[in-house]
Structure formats: structure tokens, C-alpha cells
Design an enzyme around this catalytic site. Structure first.
Site, short mmCIF file in Angstrom:
data_model
loop_
_atom_site.label_atom_id
_atom_site.label_comp_id
_atom_site.label_asym_id
_atom_site.label_seq_id
_atom_site.Cartn_x
_atom_site.Cartn_y
_atom_site.Cartn_z
N TRP A 133 0.88 -1.15 -0.09
CA TRP A 133 0.06 0.06 -0.03
C TRP A 133 0.78 1.24 0.08
CZ3 TRP A 133 -4.36 -0.79 -1.92
CH2 TRP A 133 -4.94 -1.81 -1.57
N ASP A 182 -1.40 6.67 6.48
CA ASP A 182 -2.59 5.68 6.00
C ASP A 182 -2.75 4.69 7.19
OD1 ASP A 182 -4.15 3.85 5.13
OD2 ASP A 182 -2.79 3.48 3.24
N LYS A 197 -12.12 -1.70 6.66
CA LYS A 197 -11.22 -2.76 7.45
C LYS A 197 -11.67 -2.79 9.16
CE LYS A 197 -8.35 -3.10 3.78
NZ LYS A 197 -7.55 -2.08 2.86
C1 LIG Z 1 -7.09 -1.53 2.03
C2 LIG Z 1 -5.97 -0.73 2.14
C3 LIG Z 1 -5.91 0.53 1.15
C4 LIG Z 1 -6.81 0.67 0.11
O1 LIG Z 1 -7.97 1.02 0.44
P1 LIG Z 1 -9.39 1.45 -0.44
O2 LIG Z 1 -10.47 1.89 0.35
O3 LIG Z 1 -9.70 -0.08 -1.01
O4 LIG Z 1 -8.73 2.40 -1.61
C5 LIG Z 1 -4.83 1.49 1.46
N1 LIG Z 1 -3.73 1.33 2.37
C6 LIG Z 1 -4.13 0.44 3.10
C7 LIG Z 1 -3.02 0.00 4.41
C8 LIG Z 1 -5.17 -0.79 3.31
O5 LIG Z 1 -5.29 -1.72 4.02
#
Ligand SMILES: *Cc1c(COP(=O)(O)O)cnc(C)c1O
Length: 359
Positions: A101, A171, A195
Site C-alpha cells: 500500500w 494511512d 477494514k
Molecule cells: C485496503 C488498504 C488501502 C486501500 O483502500 P481502498 O479503500 O480500497 O482504496 C490502502 N491502504 C491500506 C493500508 C489498506 O489496507
């Protein structure tokens, strides 16, 4: 019967929250309509979104120095909004690369042609650890980190120190609200809700208000954070139902001991599975111990054949989504906030039994 859902995302939600939503789905609290059908500007909906926003900042222990927004486009859209908003042409975007990511976030900086500096990377060991040292460039626009690496299974155990004039952006898609953090050290925190705090469709962005002054001029309306901050995420139609779900999950977090409570149950859950891995020569963890994630637990079996068998037998036993990400293979158990303790226990017991039979 509910399954044991180890999905990395969209992921399990608390059963209590699902039932609360079900109870109110057709007629939300006696208003005669569903949240799905409500005007986003109605009084009832304003209470839902304002409640979620206030509760979020309260759980994080942040003051009104911060603004909480619910946007669309996933964490992936933030990957390019961040450099567009916060990296001026004479500045350098700094990133720590901890795998999949964060690499995707870095790719967007390159596409935009902004100046990029990789302050640290764990690529030398296939992203199996979190860098402990980093070096910022001169003229840094910000430092970006990924606090939990969903695919590799590593997690930051500290809030990194950066010089006061360098904003820290994180993030937190896959470990947001899983434990207490010093959130005020961060200038921006973002992630997909699907998540750890809700369903797909909403992206949370918690921004220090002083960052609004740093936004590059001339941006398109929808990618300018000023638009969303000044309009309370209501410039256009927000993902109304997903925000409602987030609000209910936040109430559930508060009702279960807040972030301290989450940390306690998450550590206990992860320990069930890590203990099996550590006590076995059959299962192998894939990352260094000190950095292993409390949310996503990747592991390998002696052969790919056995991994296939493991996945198929767990599925047959009501434990789903234990396959590792296609880019790394193996198995992965995601044990987010909402995963019941019982699910972790059932998996740990199954792992022990499976080893006995297949060793
Ligand atoms: C799943 C994930 C993303 C992507 O998220 P989306 O909402 O599908 O764009 C980005 N960063 C991390 C750490 C993730 O686990």
C-alpha cells in the site's frame, strides 16, 4: 449461523451493530423511512453525520484543532489527493516504504511528477520489518507512513518523531482505532472504513486544521480538502449509509472500553494465533517478531499443497477468507476489532489439530 470471517476487508462487523442496523433499516427510529432513503440534509441525517464526526474525534482524544471528514474514493484516492494538496512544486514528498500500500501511494507521487524522497524502505528484506531509522530530505512537504501493512503483516509500534515543521501523514486503513495512539502527533490520518471501522464506501480523513492553510492553490473542487472541510463533508452527497454504519461502530467501540478496551481484546486475539505459530515448526510467521501486526497475521505452512488443504478445510469448518493476498501467497488471518474472541480461539484450536494430522 454466522461464519468466522478473517477477511482483510471489507471485514467482519460487530453482530450487535448489524442487529441495530437491521432493527432500524425500514423505519429509522420512528421517522417512517430508512437511512438509505433520507436526504443527506435532513435533520435526522445531520444528527447521524455530526454524531459520527464528534464521536470519532472524542475517541481519538482530539480537540477542535482537527476536522473529521467522510469522503469517497477509498484510501486509494487519498494517495493522489495528498501530494496534490500538500506538496508544492518546490517541496519534496517524503515516504517510508513498507510494502504494497505504501508503494501504491508512492506511485501516485511519481505519476504527478512531484519531487519524491524515500526516507526509508524495508524492501531489502521483502518488507518483513518496519524501518527504525529514516532520513528526511531538505524542504520536506510531509512524511507519509502506513501504520499497518495489511498484506505483509507488519505494524508500527511507535508514533514516529518528525521535526515540528514537517507534517506527519498516516494511512491507518487497517489498524485505525485498534489501540490508543498519540493521534495529536499526526497532521493527517486517513483510511478506508471497510477494514476496522465500518462498511465500504466511506473514507475517513482526520486533518489538523492548520494543514488547510498549506493546500496548493488551483485544485479541482472535489480534490481540494478545503471543499470538504468547509462544507462538513456535504459539498456533494456523502456516502450516507456507510457513514451511518461508522457511527454505529464508533458507539460499539465506546461501549467496549474505547481504544484501551480495543487494544486489550486485540492483543488477546492475536496472541491465540501467534502462540500457535511460535510453538510450532509447522507454521511459520513471515515477518520479524517485534513488528508483527495485531490486525493481519500472515503465515506459511510447509508446502503450498498443505496451504491449499488448510484453506479448504478451514472453509469447510466455517472459517472463511484465510487465504493470503495473491501477491504474497500463504495464509493470512485478519483479526480486526470486530472479530469475536471466539473466532480467534476456534482458529487457534483448528491450527493445532491440523498440524497434528498433517505433520
Ligand atoms: C485496503 C488498504 C488501502 C486501500 O483502500 P481502498 O479503500 O480500497 O482504496 C490502502 N491502504 C491500506 C493500508 C489498506 O489496507
Amino acid at each position: 449461523m454466522r461464519v468466522h470471517n478473517f477477511s482483510a476487508g471489507p471485514a467482519v462487523l460487530p453482530e450487535e451493530v448489524l442487529k441495530e442496523i437491521q432493527e432500524n433499516l425500514v423505519d429509522y427510529k420512528g421517522n417512517g423511512l430508512s437511512v438509505l432513503e433520507m436526504s443527506h440534509r435532513s435533520k435526522e441525517y445531520m444528527e447521524i453525520i455530526e454524531g459520527a464526526r464528534a464521536r470519532l474525534l472524542k475517541i481519538m482524544g482530539l480537540s477542535d484543532e482537527y476536522v473529521a471528514m467522510f469522503l469517497q474514493g477509498g484510501a486509494s484516492t487519498q494517495f493522489y489527493m495528498i501530494p496534490l494538496n500538500f506538496c508544492a512544486d518546490d517541496k519534496v514528498a517524503n515516504y517510508i516504504d513498507t510494502g504494497a500500500w505504501s508503494s501504491k501511494a508512492i506511485k501516485e507521487v511519481k505519476i504527478l511528477g512531484k519531487k519524491l524522497h524515500i526516507a526509508a524502505t524495508s524492501e531489502d528484506k521483502e518488507f518483513t520489518y518496519i524501518p527504525k531509522e529514516w532520513e528526511l530530505s531538505d524542504n520536506a512537504a510531509y512524511l507519509h507512513i502506513t501504520t499497518n501493512n495489511t498484506i505483509r503483516g507488519t505494524e508500527w509500534m511507535i508514533d514516529p518523531d518528525v521535526p515540528a515543521d514537517v507534517p506527519l501523514i498516516a494511512d491507518m486503513s487497517s489498524n485505525f482505532l485498534s489501540k490508543p495512539l498519540n493521534f495529536s502527533k499526526y497532521d493527517m490520518i486517513y483510511g478506508g472504513a471497510q477494514k476496522n471501522i465500518g462498511s465500504a464506501g466511506a473514507t475517513f480523513v482526520v486533518l489538523k486544521k492548520s494543514m488547510l492553510e498549506k493546500i496548493n492553490p488551483g485544485l479541482s473542487t472535489m480534490i481540494d480538502y478545503n471543499t470538504h472541510a468547509s462544507k462538513g463533508s456535504m459539498f456533494n452527497t456523502p456516502p450516507t449509509f456507510s457513514i451511518y454504519v461508522i457511527g454505529e461502530v464508533l458507539k460499539w467501540i465506546e461501549g467496549n472500553g474505547g481504544l484501551v478496551g480495543m487494544q486489550k481484546i486485540n492483543e488477546e486475539k492475536a496472541a491465540y494465533i501467534y502462540d500457535v505459530i511460535d510453538g510450532s515448526n509447522f507454521y511459520k510467521g513471515t515477518v520479524v517478531k517485534e513488528d508483527r501486526s495485531f490486525m493481519n497475521i500472515p503465515f506459511r505452512l510447509p508446502t503450498e499443497e498443505l496451504e491449499k488443504k488448510f484453506i479448504s478445510e478451514t472453509t469447510a469448518n466455517n472459517m472463511i477468507n484465510l487465504k493470503g493476498h495473491r501477491s504474497v501467497g500463504g495464509c493470512r488471518a485478519s483479526v480486526y476489532n470486530s472479530l469475536p474472541m471466539e473466532s480467534a480461539k476456534v482458529l487457534a484450536k483448528f491450527m493445532i489439530d491440523f498440524e497434528k494430522v498433517n505433520k
